[in-house]
Structure formats: structure tokens, C-alpha cells
Motif scaffolding. Sequence first.
Motif, PDB file in Angstrom:
ATOM      1  N   PRO A 155      10.466 -43.919 -24.030  1.00  0.00           N
ATOM      2  CA  PRO A 155       9.552 -44.969 -24.503  1.00  0.00           C
ATOM      3  C   PRO A 155      10.277 -46.030 -25.326  1.00  0.00           C
ATOM      4  O   PRO A 155       9.936 -47.213 -25.254  1.00  0.00           O
ATOM      5  CB  PRO A 155       8.539 -44.188 -25.344  1.00  0.00           C
ATOM      6  N   ALA A 156      11.284 -45.608 -26.085  1.00  0.00           N
ATOM      7  CA  ALA A 156      12.026 -46.568 -26.907  1.00  0.00           C
ATOM      8  C   ALA A 156      12.754 -47.576 -26.022  1.00  0.00           C
ATOM      9  O   ALA A 156      12.794 -48.772 -26.334  1.00  0.00           O
ATOM     10  CB  ALA A 156      13.021 -45.834 -27.805  1.00  0.00           C
ATOM     11  N   TYR A 157      13.333 -47.098 -24.916  1.00  0.00           N
ATOM     12  CA  TYR A 157      14.032 -48.025 -24.017  1.00  0.00           C
ATOM     13  C   TYR A 157      13.045 -49.007 -23.403  1.00  0.00           C
ATOM     14  O   TYR A 157      13.306 -50.223 -23.362  1.00  0.00           O
ATOM     15  CB  TYR A 157      14.764 -47.254 -22.921  1.00  0.00           C
ATOM     16  N   PHE A 158      11.905 -48.506 -22.922  1.00  0.00           N
ATOM     17  CA  PHE A 158      10.947 -49.395 -22.267  1.00  0.00           C
ATOM     18  C   PHE A 158      10.236 -50.320 -23.261  1.00  0.00           C
ATOM     19  O   PHE A 158       9.619 -51.306 -22.854  1.00  0.00           O
ATOM     20  CB  PHE A 158       9.925 -48.583 -21.481  1.00  0.00           C
ATOM     21  N   SER A 159      10.324 -50.037 -24.541  1.00  0.00           N
ATOM     22  CA  SER A 159       9.739 -50.952 -25.515  1.00  0.00           C
ATOM     23  C   SER A 159      10.495 -52.274 -25.563  1.00  0.00           C
ATOM     24  O   SER A 159       9.952 -53.299 -25.978  1.00  0.00           O
ATOM     25  CB  SER A 159       9.726 -50.309 -26.912  1.00  0.00           C
ATOM     26  N   GLY A 160      11.750 -52.229 -25.132  1.00  0.00           N
ATOM     27  CA  GLY A 160      12.550 -53.446 -25.125  1.00  0.00           C
ATOM     28  C   GLY A 160      12.899 -53.941 -23.744  1.00  0.00           C
ATOM     29  O   GLY A 160      13.608 -54.958 -23.610  1.00  0.00           O
ATOM     30  N   HIS A 161      12.479 -53.217 -22.715  1.00  0.00           N
ATOM     31  CA  HIS A 161      12.783 -53.593 -21.333  1.00  0.00           C
ATOM     32  C   HIS A 161      11.538 -53.363 -20.484  1.00  0.00           C
ATOM     33  O   HIS A 161      10.962 -52.267 -20.498  1.00  0.00           O
ATOM     34  CB  HIS A 161      13.935 -52.756 -20.767  1.00  0.00           C
ATOM     35  N   PRO A 162      11.088 -54.345 -19.725  1.00  0.00           N
ATOM     36  CA  PRO A 162       9.901 -54.159 -18.882  1.00  0.00           C
ATOM     37  C   PRO A 162      10.155 -53.112 -17.810  1.00  0.00           C
ATOM     38  O   PRO A 162      11.187 -53.158 -17.126  1.00  0.00           O
ATOM     39  CB  PRO A 162       9.674 -55.541 -18.272  1.00  0.00           C
ATOM     40  N   PRO A 163       9.255 -52.133 -17.648  1.00  0.00           N
ATOM     41  CA  PRO A 163       9.445 -51.103 -16.619  1.00  0.00           C
ATOM     42  C   PRO A 163       9.564 -51.722 -15.232  1.00  0.00           C
ATOM     43  O   PRO A 163       8.866 -52.692 -14.916  1.00  0.00           O
ATOM     44  CB  PRO A 163       8.176 -50.245 -16.731  1.00  0.00           C
ATOM     45  N   PRO A 164      10.457 -51.214 -14.391  1.00  0.00           N
ATOM     46  CA  PRO A 164      10.608 -51.763 -13.031  1.00  0.00           C
ATOM     47  C   PRO A 164       9.360 -51.495 -12.195  1.00  0.00           C
ATOM     48  O   PRO A 164       8.791 -50.396 -12.244  1.00  0.00           O
ATOM     49  CB  PRO A 164      11.828 -51.005 -12.494  1.00  0.00           C
ATOM     50  N   ARG A 165       8.970 -52.488 -11.421  1.00  0.00           N
ATOM     51  CA  ARG A 165       7.809 -52.337 -10.545  1.00  0.00           C
ATOM     52  C   ARG A 165       8.222 -52.008  -9.117  1.00  0.00           C
ATOM     53  O   ARG A 165       7.485 -51.370  -8.373  1.00  0.00           O
ATOM     54  CB  ARG A 165       6.972 -53.615 -10.564  1.00  0.00           C
TER      55      ARG A 165
END
Length: 297
Positions: free
Chosen positions: A172-182
Motif C-alpha cells: 500500500p505504501a508503494y501504491f500511495s505514491g504510484h498509480p496502480p497499473p490498469r
Amino acid sequence: MARRNLNDLLAFVTVAREGSFTRAGATLGVSQSALSQAIKALEERLRIRLLTRTTRSVSPTPAGERLLGAIGSRFDEIEAELEALSELRDTPAGRVRITCGEHVLRTVLWPRLLPLMQRYPDIGIEFDVSYGLRDIVADRFDAGVRLGESIDRDMVALPIGPKLRMAAVASPAYFSGHPPPRVPEDLTGHNCINIRFPTAGGLYVWEFERRGRQVNVRVEGQAIFNATPPIVQAALDGLGVAFLPEGEFAPHIEDGRLVRVLQDWCPPFSGYHLYYPSRKQHSPAFALVVEALRAGG
């Protein structure tokens, strides 16, 4: 004299196959100096050099290759016959060598083979953890375990587990700064945690599929490993996106420490298979190993 000749020939075969006096000595249970003397004596009797020695490795000369090809299989046949004699014992005995990955060892092989070893204390199993595709004939393994799609056609392949699915995850910490890939192509903009296969030396290309469309993505990132446990830890530490069989991440996804993405791009695929040469004579111990794995497959 005949016995000495056989000992020297066995020493040569083992050193040539192992590519190292140290490993050959460990296999035979003798010192490096004893092996060196045996090889020297054999070369002097034949009046030809059989091995080329460097500071890092040992390899057969052309004459050595010819001798290894002529007699190596003979020693294998003798060893197989000696192991086969265990079927005349009251209890099965012998050693089985299996090359496999860490994940299948932990999730499939060990749970099924531990009861077998507890029941038959004279059966030994050597597990060689490797992420490359080993030549089980040349490296003298009884069997290997790999995904079904990567097994040569001249091998017997026995399914020993259910279908698998890959999973792309990050913290979650990584995705807080990077938009999840679609879509898989979005991974090219992410810090991805890579794995390098020892055999080919190349980085693993991440494979995805949805509705018959296949997408292979060459990802990049700061960290590269040649084993799966540190990849899981790197994902937990928030370094980036990781891609492994979903079982590797399952407990961490359940407790929320990792978040799964691109799930609809990860369909089930052929699972783990035990593979072994069809022409090799196998020992009773190996037959019991096969049966134990077959029963749970």
C-alpha cells in the motif's frame, strides 16, 4: 591392478562431471589430493591428458570427453543395479536426487515426501534448489520438477499439483505514491522487482493474458534477485511491484500488507510436473517417491 584402474576411472568420471576436484571429493568422500593422484596415475598409464585444469574450473580434454562418453553411462548402470538390489531388502533403501524450485519444494514436495522419509528411514532424498532448467541426465538427477509447459518431450511428465496463477503485487505504501497499473503495459512506468534465471542469464519477461490476448512486458527496476523469498520481502518493504505465483503472496494479501493488481490478466496455467527420463532404470526408492507425489497430484 584392476581394482585400482576402476577407482581411477571413477575418480575421473566424477571430476569431469562435477567440473571441480572439491565437489568431486565431497561426492566420493575422498580428499582432493587423493583425486589428483588418481587422475595423474590414470593419465600416465594412458599417456594422454584427460583434464584441463584452470584456477577456477576443470574440464575434459577431447580425449577426456571421449572417455567420459564411453564409460560414464557404465558407472551409472552399475549404480542403478546396486540401488535396485534394495528391492530384495525387507525395507526399501536408496537415495533420490531431485532438482526443483524453492516454491514447489516448500508447498508440494516437502509436505508429501516428509511422511515417506519418516516411514522409510533408509530412503534419502537430495533436493537441489535451482531456478534454471537443469539437464537432469547430464547432472545425474533422478528427476526434476518444473512447470509443465517447460518440459522436454522426451521426458515422462507427471502432474503433481493444481493449476497455478501469477500475481502482480505491491505494498500500500508503494501504491500511495504510484498509480496502480490498469493494463500490463503500465508496468513500464513502475519500479519492478526482477528475477534473473541462472541458466539463460536473462531477466524474466512478465507474461499476461486476457480474453485470448497475450502481452509480454520487459520490466525494469532497482532490484534483481535469483530466488523468490527476497522478491517477496522487497515487495513488503515497499520497493515496487513483484510478480510471482500467487501462493507466494497469499498470506500478505490476506492481511493487507500487499495489494494485488492486474488480476484479470493472470489466468490459471499448467502447474508443477515431476519429470524424468523414460529410458532410465529407476530404483524402488524412486518408485515410492513417484507414488507419493502422484497420490497428491
